[in-house]
Write a protein that holds these residues in place. Sequence first.
Motif, PDB file in Angstrom:
ATOM      1  N   SER A  97      -2.096  23.790  36.332  1.00 31.48           N
ATOM      2  CA  SER A  97      -2.285  22.442  36.858  1.00 31.48           C
ATOM      3  C   SER A  97      -2.895  21.516  35.813  1.00 31.48           C
ATOM      4  O   SER A  97      -2.598  20.319  35.800  1.00 31.48           O
ATOM      5  CB  SER A  97      -3.151  22.470  38.106  1.00 31.48           C
ATOM      6  OG  SER A  97      -4.443  22.921  37.805  1.00 31.48           O
ATOM      7  N   ILE A  98      -3.717  22.044  34.929  1.00 25.35           N
ATOM      8  CA  ILE A  98      -4.291  21.214  33.866  1.00 25.35           C
ATOM      9  C   ILE A  98      -3.177  20.698  32.962  1.00 25.35           C
ATOM     10  O   ILE A  98      -3.112  19.501  32.653  1.00 25.35           O
ATOM     11  CB  ILE A  98      -5.333  22.013  33.061  1.00 25.35           C
ATOM     12  CG1 ILE A  98      -6.544  22.319  33.931  1.00 25.35           C
ATOM     13  CG2 ILE A  98      -5.751  21.252  31.810  1.00 25.35           C
ATOM     14  CD1 ILE A  98      -7.552  23.231  33.281  1.00 25.35           C
ATOM     15  N   LEU A  99      -2.294  21.576  32.546  1.00 21.84           N
ATOM     16  CA  LEU A  99      -1.190  21.168  31.676  1.00 21.84           C
ATOM     17  C   LEU A  99      -0.269  20.186  32.382  1.00 21.84           C
ATOM     18  O   LEU A  99       0.151  19.185  31.788  1.00 21.84           O
ATOM     19  CB  LEU A  99      -0.404  22.399  31.210  1.00 21.84           C
ATOM     20  CG  LEU A  99       0.746  22.138  30.259  1.00 21.84           C
ATOM     21  CD1 LEU A  99       0.228  21.516  28.965  1.00 21.84           C
ATOM     22  CD2 LEU A  99       1.497  23.409  29.970  1.00 21.84           C
ATOM     23  N   SER A 100       0.034  20.429  33.648  1.00 22.11           N
ATOM     24  CA  SER A 100       0.927  19.518  34.362  1.00 22.11           C
ATOM     25  C   SER A 100       0.264  18.162  34.592  1.00 22.11           C
ATOM     26  O   SER A 100       0.928  17.126  34.572  1.00 22.11           O
ATOM     27  CB  SER A 100       1.391  20.120  35.685  1.00 22.11           C
ATOM     28  OG  SER A 100       0.326  20.228  36.591  1.00 22.11           O
ATOM     29  N   ASN A 101      -1.055  18.135  34.782  1.00 21.18           N
ATOM     30  CA  ASN A 101      -1.751  16.864  34.952  1.00 21.18           C
ATOM     31  C   ASN A 101      -1.786  16.061  33.654  1.00 21.18           C
ATOM     32  O   ASN A 101      -1.628  14.847  33.671  1.00 21.18           O
ATOM     33  CB  ASN A 101      -3.173  17.086  35.474  1.00 21.18           C
ATOM     34  CG  ASN A 101      -3.185  17.350  36.956  1.00 21.18           C
ATOM     35  OD1 ASN A 101      -2.406  16.794  37.705  1.00 21.18           O
ATOM     36  ND2 ASN A 101      -4.072  18.224  37.379  1.00 21.18           N
ATOM     37  N   VAL A 102      -2.001  16.732  32.519  1.00 25.18           N
ATOM     38  CA  VAL A 102      -1.982  16.039  31.234  1.00 25.18           C
ATOM     39  C   VAL A 102      -0.585  15.499  30.950  1.00 25.18           C
ATOM     40  O   VAL A 102      -0.417  14.341  30.540  1.00 25.18           O
ATOM     41  CB  VAL A 102      -2.459  16.973  30.101  1.00 25.18           C
ATOM     42  CG1 VAL A 102      -2.210  16.341  28.738  1.00 25.18           C
ATOM     43  CG2 VAL A 102      -3.926  17.295  30.263  1.00 25.18           C
ATOM     44  N   THR A 103       0.431  16.311  31.190  1.00 26.93           N
ATOM     45  CA  THR A 103       1.810  15.860  30.998  1.00 26.93           C
ATOM     46  C   THR A 103       2.118  14.685  31.914  1.00 26.93           C
ATOM     47  O   THR A 103       2.737  13.693  31.487  1.00 26.93           O
ATOM     48  CB  THR A 103       2.795  17.016  31.266  1.00 26.93           C
ATOM     49  OG1 THR A 103       2.431  18.132  30.454  1.00 26.93           O
ATOM     50  CG2 THR A 103       4.218  16.607  30.966  1.00 26.93           C
ATOM     51  N   SER A 104       1.676  14.759  33.155  1.00 29.07           N
ATOM     52  CA  SER A 104       1.885  13.652  34.095  1.00 29.07           C
ATOM     53  C   SER A 104       1.156  12.397  33.629  1.00 29.07           C
ATOM     54  O   SER A 104       1.651  11.283  33.782  1.00 29.07           O
ATOM     55  CB  SER A 104       1.407  14.037  35.492  1.00 29.07           C
ATOM     56  OG  SER A 104       2.132  15.126  35.984  1.00 29.07           O
ATOM     57  N   GLY A 105      -0.042  12.568  33.042  1.00 27.08           N
ATOM     58  CA  GLY A 105      -0.776  11.429  32.518  1.00 27.08           C
ATOM     59  C   GLY A 105      -0.024  10.722  31.402  1.00 27.08           C
ATOM     60  O   GLY A 105      -0.020   9.495  31.320  1.00 27.08           O
ATOM     61  N   ILE A 106       0.630  11.496  30.541  1.00 29.76           N
ATOM     62  CA  ILE A 106       1.436  10.902  29.465  1.00 29.76           C
ATOM     63  C   ILE A 106       2.651  10.200  30.053  1.00 29.76           C
ATOM     64  O   ILE A 106       2.993   9.079  29.647  1.00 29.76           O
ATOM     65  CB  ILE A 106       1.849  11.977  28.441  1.00 29.76           C
ATOM     66  CG1 ILE A 106       0.608  12.500  27.720  1.00 29.76           C
ATOM     67  CG2 ILE A 106       2.850  11.413  27.433  1.00 29.76           C
ATOM     68  CD1 ILE A 106       0.863  13.695  26.846  1.00 29.76           C
ATOM     69  N   ILE A 107       3.308  10.818  31.017  1.00 31.59           N
ATOM     70  CA  ILE A 107       4.469  10.192  31.666  1.00 31.59           C
ATOM     71  C   ILE A 107       4.043   8.903  32.352  1.00 31.59           C
ATOM     72  O   ILE A 107       4.735   7.881  32.267  1.00 31.59           O
ATOM     73  CB  ILE A 107       5.117  11.167  32.672  1.00 31.59           C
ATOM     74  CG1 ILE A 107       5.775  12.326  31.925  1.00 31.59           C
ATOM     75  CG2 ILE A 107       6.137  10.446  33.553  1.00 31.59           C
ATOM     76  CD1 ILE A 107       6.213  13.462  32.811  1.00 31.59           C
ATOM     77  N   MET A 108       2.886   8.932  33.020  1.00 30.72           N
ATOM     78  CA  MET A 108       2.405   7.733  33.710  1.00 30.72           C
ATOM     79  C   MET A 108       2.079   6.613  32.725  1.00 30.72           C
ATOM     80  O   MET A 108       2.212   5.438  33.050  1.00 30.72           O
ATOM     81  CB  MET A 108       1.168   8.070  34.548  1.00 30.72           C
ATOM     82  CG  MET A 108       1.501   8.873  35.786  1.00 30.72           C
ATOM     83  SD  MET A 108       0.054   9.509  36.649  1.00 30.72           S
ATOM     84  CE  MET A 108      -0.829   8.020  37.034  1.00 30.72           C
ATOM     85  N   PHE A 109       1.661   6.958  31.512  1.00 30.71           N
ATOM     86  CA  PHE A 109       1.378   5.933  30.511  1.00 30.71           C
ATOM     87  C   PHE A 109       2.634   5.131  30.193  1.00 30.71           C
ATOM     88  O   PHE A 109       2.598   3.914  30.068  1.00 30.71           O
ATOM     89  CB  PHE A 109       0.825   6.565  29.228  1.00 30.71           C
ATOM     90  CG  PHE A 109       0.576   5.559  28.135  1.00 30.71           C
ATOM     91  CD1 PHE A 109      -0.580   4.808  28.140  1.00 30.71           C
ATOM     92  CD2 PHE A 109       1.493   5.361  27.127  1.00 30.71           C
ATOM     93  CE1 PHE A 109      -0.818   3.879  27.145  1.00 30.71           C
ATOM     94  CE2 PHE A 109       1.271   4.435  26.132  1.00 30.71           C
ATOM     95  CZ  PHE A 109       0.104   3.688  26.138  1.00 30.71           C
ATOM     96  N   PHE A 110       3.762   5.827  30.056  1.00 35.11           N
ATOM     97  CA  PHE A 110       4.989   5.149  29.652  1.00 35.11           C
ATOM     98  C   PHE A 110       5.788   4.566  30.811  1.00 35.11           C
ATOM     99  O   PHE A 110       6.507   3.600  30.634  1.00 35.11           O
ATOM    100  CB  PHE A 110       5.880   6.106  28.841  1.00 35.11           C
ATOM    101  CG  PHE A 110       5.342   6.399  27.476  1.00 35.11           C
ATOM    102  CD1 PHE A 110       5.356   5.437  26.484  1.00 35.11           C
ATOM    103  CD2 PHE A 110       4.778   7.628  27.191  1.00 35.11           C
ATOM    104  CE1 PHE A 110       4.854   5.698  25.216  1.00 35.11           C
ATOM    105  CE2 PHE A 110       4.271   7.895  25.929  1.00 35.11           C
ATOM    106  CZ  PHE A 110       4.307   6.937  24.951  1.00 35.11           C
TER     107      PHE A 110
END
Length: 173
Positions: A97-110
Motif C-alpha cells: 500500500s505504501i508503494l501504491s500510495n506513492v505511485t498514486s501521488g505521482i499520478i495525482m500530481f500530473f
Amino acid sequence: MAIFFDTYNSEIINSSIVFGVFFILQLIARLIVRTIGKSKKILTSRARLVGRYFTISFLFITLLIIGFIFGVNIDDLVVVFSSVFAILGITLFANWSILSNVTSGIIMFFSFPYKIGDKIKIHDKDHEIEALIEDIRSFQIHLRQDNGDLITYPNNLLLQKAVTLIEKDAFDK
C-alpha cells in the motif's frame, strides 16, 4: 595517484560526461515538473517532491551506466540486482500500500483534476465523504469536513472511487 589516473583516464572522462548528462537531464526534468506544477497551480512543495523522484531514478540509471564504464561484469550486476529486487519485493509485498500510495501521488500530481481548496464528495459504497481538500501529500490527501474533522484518505483509494466537485476553490471565499 598518477598511476590511477593514467590507468583509468578514459573511464574517468566517460564518467564525467555521464555525470554531466545526468545533471542536465535532472535539471530539465525538474524544470518540466515545476512548469507543469505552475500551470496546474500545484504547490511548489509537491513539485519538488516529484522532482526528487525523477532525480533518484536518474541517479540509479547513472550509477548503472558508470558501472558498465568501469567494466563491471553483467553477471555480477545480475546477482546484485536480483538480490536487491528480491529483498525489495518481499519488503514491498508486505507494504504494497505504501508503494501504491506513492505511485498514486505521482499520478495525482500530473492528472488529478482537483486542487487544494476544492470541496469534493467521495462516493464510497459504505458511506460518502464530503470535505474540503486541505493538502495533497505523497501517501494521502487531507480532507476537512464541515464539522472540523480531519480525514486522511489514501491516494490509491481516491483514484479508485468516484469523486464529485462540490465547490471550486472554497478557500478564496
